[in-house]
Write an enzyme that holds these catalytic residues in place. Structure first.
Site, PDB file in Angstrom:
ATOM      1  N   GLY A 124       0.824  -1.214   0.000  1.00 56.99           N
ATOM      2  CA  GLY A 124       0.000   0.000   0.000  1.00 56.99           C
ATOM      3  C   GLY A 124       0.851   1.253   0.000  1.00 56.99           C
ATOM      4  N   GLY A 180       1.716   3.239  -2.379  1.00 58.71           N
ATOM      5  CA  GLY A 180       1.477   4.244  -3.421  1.00 58.71           C
ATOM      6  C   GLY A 180       0.600   5.395  -2.965  1.00 58.71           C
ATOM      7  N   THR A 181       0.021   5.284  -1.782  1.00 59.60           N
ATOM      8  CA  THR A 181      -0.887   6.346  -1.309  1.00 59.60           C
ATOM      9  C   THR A 181      -0.675   6.603   0.186  1.00 59.60           C
ATOM     10  N   LEU A 204      -0.303   7.129   4.040  1.00 64.42           N
ATOM     11  CA  LEU A 204       0.817   6.968   4.982  1.00 64.42           C
ATOM     12  C   LEU A 204       1.909   6.085   4.398  1.00 64.42           C
ATOM     13  N   TYR A 232      -7.607   0.870  18.057  1.00 60.83           N
ATOM     14  CA  TYR A 232      -8.727  -0.006  18.420  1.00 60.83           C
ATOM     15  C   TYR A 232      -8.389  -1.480  18.197  1.00 60.83           C
ATOM     16  N   PRO A 234      -1.349   4.132  14.773  1.00 61.17           N
ATOM     17  CA  PRO A 234      -1.616   5.562  14.606  1.00 61.17           C
ATOM     18  C   PRO A 234      -3.033   5.926  15.022  1.00 61.17           C
ATOM     19  N   GLY A 235      -3.199   7.141  15.506  1.00 63.87           N
ATOM     20  CA  GLY A 235      -4.527   7.758  15.607  1.00 63.87           C
ATOM     21  C   GLY A 235      -4.790   8.424  14.268  1.00 63.87           C
ATOM     22  N   ARG A 273     -13.557   7.265   3.642  1.00 65.01           N
ATOM     23  CA  ARG A 273     -14.331   6.096   4.083  1.00 65.01           C
ATOM     24  C   ARG A 273     -14.739   6.137   5.552  1.00 65.01           C
TER      25      ARG A 273
HETATM   26  C1  HXC Z   1     -20.998  -1.401   3.492  1.00 63.14           C
HETATM   27  C2  HXC Z   1     -19.562  -1.992   1.787  1.00 63.14           C
HETATM   28  C3  HXC Z   1     -19.017  -0.688   1.758  1.00 63.14           C
HETATM   29  C4  HXC Z   1     -19.546   0.273   2.678  1.00 63.14           C
HETATM   30  C5  HXC Z   1     -17.993  -1.868   0.259  1.00 63.14           C
HETATM   31  N1  HXC Z   1     -18.889  -2.687   0.838  1.00 63.14           N
HETATM   32  N2  HXC Z   1     -18.047  -0.642   0.800  1.00 63.14           N
HETATM   33  N3  HXC Z   1     -20.525  -2.359   2.643  1.00 63.14           N
HETATM   34  N4  HXC Z   1     -20.518  -0.139   3.536  1.00 63.14           N
HETATM   35  N5  HXC Z   1     -19.056   1.529   2.734  1.00 63.14           N
HETATM   36  C6  HXC Z   1     -19.154  -4.080   0.510  1.00 63.14           C
HETATM   37  C7  HXC Z   1     -19.600  -4.253  -0.927  1.00 63.14           C
HETATM   38  O1  HXC Z   1     -20.998  -4.024  -1.043  1.00 63.14           O
HETATM   39  C8  HXC Z   1     -19.234  -5.718  -1.205  1.00 63.14           C
HETATM   40  O2  HXC Z   1     -20.130  -6.636  -0.638  1.00 63.14           O
HETATM   41  C9  HXC Z   1     -17.936  -5.871  -0.390  1.00 63.14           C
HETATM   42  O3  HXC Z   1     -17.933  -4.841   0.594  1.00 63.14           O
HETATM   43  C10 HXC Z   1     -16.699  -5.732  -1.268  1.00 63.14           C
HETATM   44  O4  HXC Z   1     -16.772  -4.470  -1.918  1.00 63.14           O
HETATM   45  P1  HXC Z   1     -15.964  -4.171  -3.250  1.00 63.14           P
HETATM   46  O5  HXC Z   1     -16.184  -2.737  -3.591  1.00 63.14           O
HETATM   47  O6  HXC Z   1     -16.310  -5.194  -4.290  1.00 63.14           O
HETATM   48  O7  HXC Z   1     -14.468  -4.469  -2.779  1.00 63.14           O
HETATM   49  P2  HXC Z   1     -13.101  -3.996  -3.349  1.00 63.14           P
HETATM   50  O8  HXC Z   1     -13.265  -3.391  -4.733  1.00 63.14           O
HETATM   51  O9  HXC Z   1     -12.149  -5.123  -3.181  1.00 63.14           O
HETATM   52  O10 HXC Z   1     -12.684  -2.762  -2.395  1.00 63.14           O
HETATM   53  C11 HXC Z   1     -12.278  -2.976  -1.065  1.00 63.14           C
HETATM   54  C12 HXC Z   1     -12.780  -1.883  -0.132  1.00 63.14           C
HETATM   55  C13 HXC Z   1     -12.414  -0.472  -0.655  1.00 63.14           C
HETATM   56  C14 HXC Z   1     -12.167  -2.162   1.245  1.00 63.14           C
HETATM   57  C15 HXC Z   1     -14.302  -1.990  -0.044  1.00 63.14           C
HETATM   58  O11 HXC Z   1     -12.920   0.524   0.227  1.00 63.14           O
HETATM   59  C16 HXC Z   1     -10.930  -0.310  -0.807  1.00 63.14           C
HETATM   60  O12 HXC Z   1     -10.372  -0.627  -1.867  1.00 63.14           O
HETATM   61  N6  HXC Z   1     -10.219   0.197   0.231  1.00 63.14           N
HETATM   62  C17 HXC Z   1      -8.746   0.331   0.246  1.00 63.14           C
HETATM   63  C18 HXC Z   1      -8.293   1.585   0.927  1.00 63.14           C
HETATM   64  C19 HXC Z   1      -8.865   1.832   2.296  1.00 63.14           C
HETATM   65  O13 HXC Z   1      -9.913   1.274   2.685  1.00 63.14           O
HETATM   66  N7  HXC Z   1      -8.190   2.735   3.031  1.00 63.14           N
HETATM   67  C20 HXC Z   1      -8.595   3.134   4.366  1.00 63.14           C
HETATM   68  C21 HXC Z   1      -7.701   2.561   5.391  1.00 63.14           C
HETATM   69  S1  HXC Z   1      -7.886   3.534   6.787  1.00 63.14           S
HETATM   70  P3  HXC Z   1     -21.383  -7.280  -1.484  1.00 63.14           P
HETATM   71  O14 HXC Z   1     -21.904  -8.377  -0.615  1.00 63.14           O
HETATM   72  O15 HXC Z   1     -22.347  -6.139  -1.659  1.00 63.14           O
HETATM   73  O16 HXC Z   1     -20.822  -7.763  -2.797  1.00 63.14           O
HETATM   74  C22 HXC Z   1      -7.744   2.654   8.167  1.00 63.14           C
HETATM   75  C23 HXC Z   1      -7.643   3.584   9.365  1.00 63.14           C
HETATM   76  C24 HXC Z   1      -8.236   3.107  10.615  1.00 63.14           C
HETATM   77  O17 HXC Z   1      -7.698   1.472   8.199  1.00 63.14           O
HETATM   78  C25 HXC Z   1      -8.146   4.075  11.778  1.00 63.14           C
HETATM   79  C26 HXC Z   1      -8.518   5.480  11.593  1.00 63.14           C
HETATM   80  C27 HXC Z   1      -8.350   6.330  12.781  1.00 63.14           C
HETATM   81  P1  NAP Z   2      -4.820   4.457   2.160  1.00 63.61           P
HETATM   82  O1  NAP Z   2      -4.084   5.567   1.507  1.00 63.61           O
HETATM   83  O2  NAP Z   2      -6.172   4.113   1.665  1.00 63.61           O
HETATM   84  O3  NAP Z   2      -3.874   3.182   2.135  1.00 63.61           O
HETATM   85  C1  NAP Z   2      -4.303   1.870   1.984  1.00 63.61           C
HETATM   86  C2  NAP Z   2      -3.451   1.215   0.926  1.00 63.61           C
HETATM   87  O4  NAP Z   2      -3.719  -0.200   0.903  1.00 63.61           O
HETATM   88  C3  NAP Z   2      -3.731   1.729  -0.501  1.00 63.61           C
HETATM   89  O5  NAP Z   2      -2.510   2.152  -1.071  1.00 63.61           O
HETATM   90  C4  NAP Z   2      -4.285   0.519  -1.233  1.00 63.61           C
HETATM   91  O6  NAP Z   2      -3.817   0.497  -2.586  1.00 63.61           O
HETATM   92  C5  NAP Z   2      -3.685  -0.633  -0.434  1.00 63.61           C
HETATM   93  N1  NAP Z   2      -4.481  -1.848  -0.556  1.00 63.61           N
HETATM   94  C6  NAP Z   2      -5.793  -2.041  -0.262  1.00 63.61           C
HETATM   95  N2  NAP Z   2      -6.158  -3.291  -0.552  1.00 63.61           N
HETATM   96  C7  NAP Z   2      -5.062  -3.932  -1.004  1.00 63.61           C
HETATM   97  C8  NAP Z   2      -4.804  -5.239  -1.472  1.00 63.61           C
HETATM   98  N3  NAP Z   2      -5.760  -6.181  -1.500  1.00 63.61           N
HETATM   99  N4  NAP Z   2      -3.547  -5.560  -1.879  1.00 63.61           N
HETATM  100  C9  NAP Z   2      -2.567  -4.632  -1.853  1.00 63.61           C
HETATM  101  N5  NAP Z   2      -2.738  -3.370  -1.419  1.00 63.61           N
HETATM  102  C10 NAP Z   2      -3.980  -3.017  -1.015  1.00 63.61           C
HETATM  103  O7  NAP Z   2      -4.999   4.746   3.727  1.00 63.61           O
HETATM  104  P2  NAP Z   2      -3.970   5.218   4.873  1.00 63.61           P
HETATM  105  O8  NAP Z   2      -4.740   6.101   5.753  1.00 63.61           O
HETATM  106  O9  NAP Z   2      -2.693   5.700   4.278  1.00 63.61           O
HETATM  107  O10 NAP Z   2      -3.730   3.850   5.667  1.00 63.61           O
HETATM  108  C11 NAP Z   2      -2.438   3.229   5.720  1.00 63.61           C
HETATM  109  C12 NAP Z   2      -2.365   2.334   6.928  1.00 63.61           C
HETATM  110  O11 NAP Z   2      -2.473   3.116   8.105  1.00 63.61           O
HETATM  111  C13 NAP Z   2      -3.460   1.285   7.029  1.00 63.61           C
HETATM  112  O12 NAP Z   2      -2.941   0.098   7.567  1.00 63.61           O
HETATM  113  C14 NAP Z   2      -4.437   1.894   7.992  1.00 63.61           C
HETATM  114  O13 NAP Z   2      -5.227   0.937   8.646  1.00 63.61           O
HETATM  115  C15 NAP Z   2      -3.464   2.572   8.938  1.00 63.61           C
HETATM  116  N6  NAP Z   2      -4.052   3.636   9.735  1.00 63.61           N
HETATM  117  C16 NAP Z   2      -4.366   4.824   9.176  1.00 63.61           C
HETATM  118  C17 NAP Z   2      -4.887   5.822   9.963  1.00 63.61           C
HETATM  119  C18 NAP Z   2      -5.223   7.176   9.407  1.00 63.61           C
HETATM  120  O14 NAP Z   2      -5.746   8.004  10.139  1.00 63.61           O
HETATM  121  N7  NAP Z   2      -4.932   7.474   8.155  1.00 63.61           N
HETATM  122  C19 NAP Z   2      -5.104   5.603  11.323  1.00 63.61           C
HETATM  123  C20 NAP Z   2      -4.778   4.361  11.868  1.00 63.61           C
HETATM  124  C21 NAP Z   2      -4.237   3.388  11.057  1.00 63.61           C
HETATM  125  P3  NAP Z   2      -4.659  -0.130  -3.824  1.00 63.61           P
HETATM  126  O15 NAP Z   2      -6.024   0.426  -3.755  1.00 63.61           O
HETATM  127  O16 NAP Z   2      -3.832   0.264  -5.020  1.00 63.61           O
HETATM  128  O17 NAP Z   2      -4.617  -1.623  -3.628  1.00 63.61           O
END
Ligand code: HXC
Ligand code: NAP
Length: 291
Positions: A21, A23-24, A26, A154, A195-196, A206
């Site tokens: 991950g 490319g984007t 953190l 969490y 991280p927070g 999201r």
């Molecule tokens: C409910 C959802 C949903 C949503 C997707 N789904 N988004 N359900 N609410 N907001 C459901 C879909 O309906 C589908 O189920 C299933 O999840 C898979 O969705 P897809 O879109 O087909 O999956 P995919 O294309 O693989 O995408 C994965 C993803 C997407 C996780 C849904 O958001 C993603 O690519 N995220 C990567 C980056 C990311 O999430 N970054 C944030 C990290 S931050 P059904 O049954 O309908 O087919 C983090 C910080 C934590 O972790 C702490 C912060 C303080």
């Molecule tokens: P982000 O930019 O959305 O980073 C998530 C990365 O994961 C993306 O680059 C995504 O790239 C990659 N990814 C998702 N699904 C993948 C898969 N199946 N295979 C390979 N790569 C995949 O979000 P971020 O905020 O920087 O988060 C980075 C890390 O920090 C995560 O572990 C998150 O839980 C943690 N974190 C973040 C926060 C915050 O406040 N930002 C707080 C606590 C913890 P692709 O879509 O190209 O696959």
């Protein structure tokens, strides 16, 4: 607030680091700082175009050696391929940063089982796939290794509305501590950062959509009343993947401005009490000996 790098120039020279991950968000910020410190960096995730653009940008910004490899961390063979390409290009890979994640907020009862799977597969399965592929390689080659897992606070408290992520991050934290014990004999260290809130497009879109952030500003939960700076996290990550942290193993370091502990403290909400009201309260709380 510090926005500068912390380690000495060249602190990571000769080290090759995979950031999943990378490319984007953190992951990109950590990669940028690792390159600045002299490391070779591999960034790997699903979107080839995003990775290539990030690699071009980081290469011209830092002058470092960076390789972008499309990879879905849910697929073990794709991580083996990343490892093979890393060895072919840089002669080996020394460090794994499990940063890739998926997450979104939702009441749990609204989730489909597929939605639950998608998050746990990226976060937990992705992290163990990478740890296993790289661990086997380090052990076979008798090479030291470093694993750094990015979790969240969490992971140990749990949290509603992000249940799949909480369950998966808790698993990653357990794996961090377990491997720290088991693989230390192979000179493989495992640590985690919790991280927070650090603003990134991926997390904010999201987890803190505008409609919600207007009502419930997450900054109010942070006693330092600010979000994290990416460089602050990059500094900590660079330290934990460097030899300067060589005696740290099995640790999770929180970087959240005091957010989780503030939420846990029974009386911290008294911050909202104005000082005039304290005069009134004190009248009641003092001199209660007779009761
Ligand atoms: C409910 C959802 C949903 C949503 C997707 N789904 N988004 N359900 N609410 N907001 C459901 C879909 O309906 C589908 O189920 C299933 O999840 C898979 O969705 P897809 O879109 O087909 O999956 P995919 O294309 O693989 O995408 C994965 C993803 C997407 C996780 C849904 O958001 C993603 O690519 N995220 C990567 C980056 C990311 O999430 N970054 C944030 C990290 S931050 P059904 O049954 O309908 O087919 C983090 C910080 C934590 O972790 C702490 C912060 C303080
Ligand atoms: P982000 O930019 O959305 O980073 C998530 C990365 O994961 C993306 O680059 C995504 O790239 C990659 N990814 C998702 N699904 C993948 C898969 N199946 N295979 C390979 N790569 C995949 O979000 P971020 O905020 O920087 O988060 C980075 C890390 O920090 C995560 O572990 C998150 O839980 C943690 N974190 C973040 C926060 C915050 O406040 N930002 C707080 C606590 C913890 P692709 O879509 O190209 O696959």
């Amino acid at each position: 607030m510090i926005k500068d790098g912390m380690l000495k120039k060249g602190a990571l020279t000769g080290q090759t680091i995979l950031v999943t991950g990378g490319g984007t968000g953190l992951g990109k910020s950590m990669s940028s700082y690792f390159l600045t410190l002299g490391a070779n960096v591999i960034i790997a995730s699903r979107k080839a175009d995003v990775l290539e653009n990030a690699a071009d940008e980081l290469r011209s910004e830092t002058g470092g050696n960076i390789l972008a490899i499309p990879c879905d961390v849910r697929k073990y063979e794709e991580l083996e391929n990343v490892l093979k390409m890393g060895i072919d290009t840089f002669g080996g890979v020394d460090t794994l940063v499990n940063n890739a994640a998926g997450n979104f907020i939702s009441p749990t009862e609204r989730l489909s089982h597929k939605a639950f799977d998608v998050i746990t597969d990226i976060v937990l399965k992705g992290s163990y796939n990478a740890s296993l592929a790289f661990g086997k390689y380090w052990i076979k080659e008798k090479k030291p290794g470093i694993i750094l897992n990015i979790v969240t606070t969490y992971a140990w408290t749990g949290s509603g509305y992000v249940v799949p992520s909480a369950a998966a991050k808790a698993g990653v934290l357990a794996m961090t501590r377990s491997l720290a014990s088991e693989w230390a004999k192979y000179n493989i260290r495992s640590n985690a950062i919790a991280p927070g809130p650090f603003p990134t497009q991926g997390a904010w879109s999201r987890l803190f959509p505008e409609v919600l952030a207007k009502k419930l500003d997450p900054i109010n939960r942070i006693p330092l009343k600010r979000y994290g700076e990416h460089q602050e996290l990059a500094n900590l990550a660079a330290y934990l993947v460097s030899d300067y942290s060589g005696y740290i193993n099995g640790e999770v370091i929180t970087i959240d401005g005091g957010e989780w502990i503030y939420g846990a403290g029974e009386f911290n909400m008294l911050d909202n009490v104005p000082s005039e009201m304290w005069d009134e309260i004190e009248k009641y709380t003092r001199n209660r000996k007779k009761e």
